[in-house]
Design a protein around this motif. Structure first.
Motif, PDB file in Angstrom:
ATOM      1  N   ASP A  24       0.828  -1.215   0.000  1.00  0.00           N
ATOM      2  CA  ASP A  24       0.000   0.000   0.000  1.00  0.00           C
ATOM      3  C   ASP A  24       0.861   1.263   0.000  1.00  0.00           C
ATOM      4  OD1 ASP A  24      -2.427  -1.309  -0.178  1.00  0.00           O
ATOM      5  OD2 ASP A  24      -2.734  -1.358   1.998  1.00  0.00           O
ATOM      6  N   ARG A  25       2.022   1.223   0.667  1.00  0.00           N
ATOM      7  CA  ARG A  25       2.930   2.377   0.631  1.00  0.00           C
ATOM      8  C   ARG A  25       3.411   2.619  -0.798  1.00  0.00           C
ATOM      9  NH1 ARG A  25       5.610  -0.023   4.869  1.00  0.00           N
ATOM     10  NH2 ARG A  25       7.493  -0.206   3.622  1.00  0.00           N
ATOM     11  N   ARG A  27       1.808   1.674  -3.568  1.00  0.00           N
ATOM     12  CA  ARG A  27       0.645   2.174  -4.326  1.00  0.00           C
ATOM     13  C   ARG A  27       0.448   3.666  -4.089  1.00  0.00           C
ATOM     14  NH1 ARG A  27      -4.222  -0.450  -2.415  1.00  0.00           N
ATOM     15  NH2 ARG A  27      -5.273   0.896  -3.874  1.00  0.00           N
ATOM     16  N   LEU A  28       0.578   4.091  -2.826  1.00  0.00           N
ATOM     17  CA  LEU A  28       0.403   5.506  -2.506  1.00  0.00           C
ATOM     18  C   LEU A  28       1.512   6.338  -3.138  1.00  0.00           C
ATOM     19  CD1 LEU A  28      -0.996   7.850  -1.119  1.00  0.00           C
ATOM     20  CD2 LEU A  28       0.296   7.283   0.961  1.00  0.00           C
ATOM     21  N   ASP A  96       6.113  13.672  -3.415  1.00  0.00           N
ATOM     22  CA  ASP A  96       5.117  13.465  -2.355  1.00  0.00           C
ATOM     23  C   ASP A  96       4.265  14.712  -2.116  1.00  0.00           C
ATOM     24  OD1 ASP A  96       7.061  15.039  -1.163  1.00  0.00           O
ATOM     25  OD2 ASP A  96       7.228  13.814   0.653  1.00  0.00           O
ATOM     26  N   LEU A 174      -1.848  12.596   5.069  1.00  0.00           N
ATOM     27  CA  LEU A 174      -2.724  12.190   3.973  1.00  0.00           C
ATOM     28  C   LEU A 174      -4.180  12.502   4.302  1.00  0.00           C
ATOM     29  CD1 LEU A 174      -2.522  10.785   1.202  1.00  0.00           C
ATOM     30  CD2 LEU A 174      -2.987   8.628   2.382  1.00  0.00           C
ATOM     31  N   SER A 185      -4.211   9.873  -5.672  1.00  0.00           N
ATOM     32  CA  SER A 185      -3.949   9.794  -4.234  1.00  0.00           C
ATOM     33  C   SER A 185      -5.252   9.653  -3.465  1.00  0.00           C
ATOM     34  CB  SER A 185      -3.192  11.042  -3.770  1.00  0.00           C
ATOM     35  OG  SER A 185      -1.973  11.158  -4.470  1.00  0.00           O
ATOM     36  N   VAL A 188      -6.394   6.036  -3.495  1.00  0.00           N
ATOM     37  CA  VAL A 188      -5.625   5.199  -2.568  1.00  0.00           C
ATOM     38  C   VAL A 188      -6.058   5.479  -1.127  1.00  0.00           C
ATOM     39  CG1 VAL A 188      -3.328   4.659  -1.664  1.00  0.00           C
ATOM     40  CG2 VAL A 188      -3.674   4.920  -4.124  1.00  0.00           C
ATOM     41  N   LEU A 189      -6.258   6.734  -0.775  1.00  0.00           N
ATOM     42  CA  LEU A 189      -6.732   7.055   0.579  1.00  0.00           C
ATOM     43  C   LEU A 189      -8.082   6.404   0.840  1.00  0.00           C
ATOM     44  CD1 LEU A 189      -6.627   8.537   3.289  1.00  0.00           C
ATOM     45  CD2 LEU A 189      -7.598  10.544   2.137  1.00  0.00           C
TER      46      LEU A 189
END
Length: 197
Positions: A24-25, A27-28, A96, A174, A185, A188-189
């Motif tokens: 998941d990190r 993917r983010l 980021d 986030l 983003s 994903v959140l």
């Protein structure tokens, strides 16, 4: 028009996002990169410096990371932009910054004083984005307090644009930025929130 360099760590991204799984990190990190690139490609030629070539939009140039830290990665991207004949100013935008828009990048480019640089500091005094009139102005000043060191490299102007200042280092970051996140983003959140429910 401006040229944009985006250093992307790619492997082992965002360790401070624990307890989020490594998958998941990643993917983010890829989603945030995608949102940054969407803004950047509207501004001019884009050069992504990464250890391995990520999935990139058409027209974005991949630059191999020299594996000597963020400063060396940025230098490699700036050298690639110069070699390609890409136009000044040269923007360096961290991967980021999932809220950044083309308008933010144009504002950063437009703020560069003659013979100098504009910078967007993070709240903690590090540097999220730079705009340089000349690649020769760049020095690898990254780390705690880097915004002040970059500002001292030449005539400089600080750009206090929230979308350039608000980076994502933690899940709290986030969540705090949820209403301004780029579409990738945000997806994903939403998926992370669904998993946690």
């Amino acid at each position: 028009m401006a040229s944009v360099v985006v250093p992307f760590r790619g492997t082992d991204p965002k360790r401070r996002l624990d307890p989020v799984s490594e998958r998941d990190r990643l993917r983010l990190a890829e989603a945030m990169l995608g949102d940054v690139l969407e803004a950047a490609t509207a501004v001019g030629p884009v050069f992504v410096v990464a250890p391995r070539e990520p999935v990139l939009p058409a027209g974005v140039t991949y630059v191999p990371d020299p594996h000597r830290g963020q400063g060396a990665a940025v230098r490699a991207g700036l050298d690639a932009a110069l070699t390609a004949g890409a136009p000044a100013p040269y923007l360096v935008v961290n991967a980021d910054l999932p809220c950044v828009t083309a308008r933010d990048l144009l504002a950063l480019a437009g703020a560069v004083p003659d013979g100098g640089l504009a910078l967007a500091p993070a709240v903690d005094g590090t540097t999220n984005a730079l705009a340089l009139t000349d690649v020769q102005l760049f020095e690898p000043c990254y780390g705690p307090g880097s915004a002040g060191r970059f500002a001292a490299l030449g005539p400089s102007l600080r750009v206090d644009a929230p979308n350039l200042m608000d980076d994502v280092d933690t899940l709290a970051d986030l969540s705090r930025l949820a209403s301004r996140l780029g579409p990738r983003s945000r997806r994903v959140l939403d998926a992370l929130r669904e998993k946690a429910a």
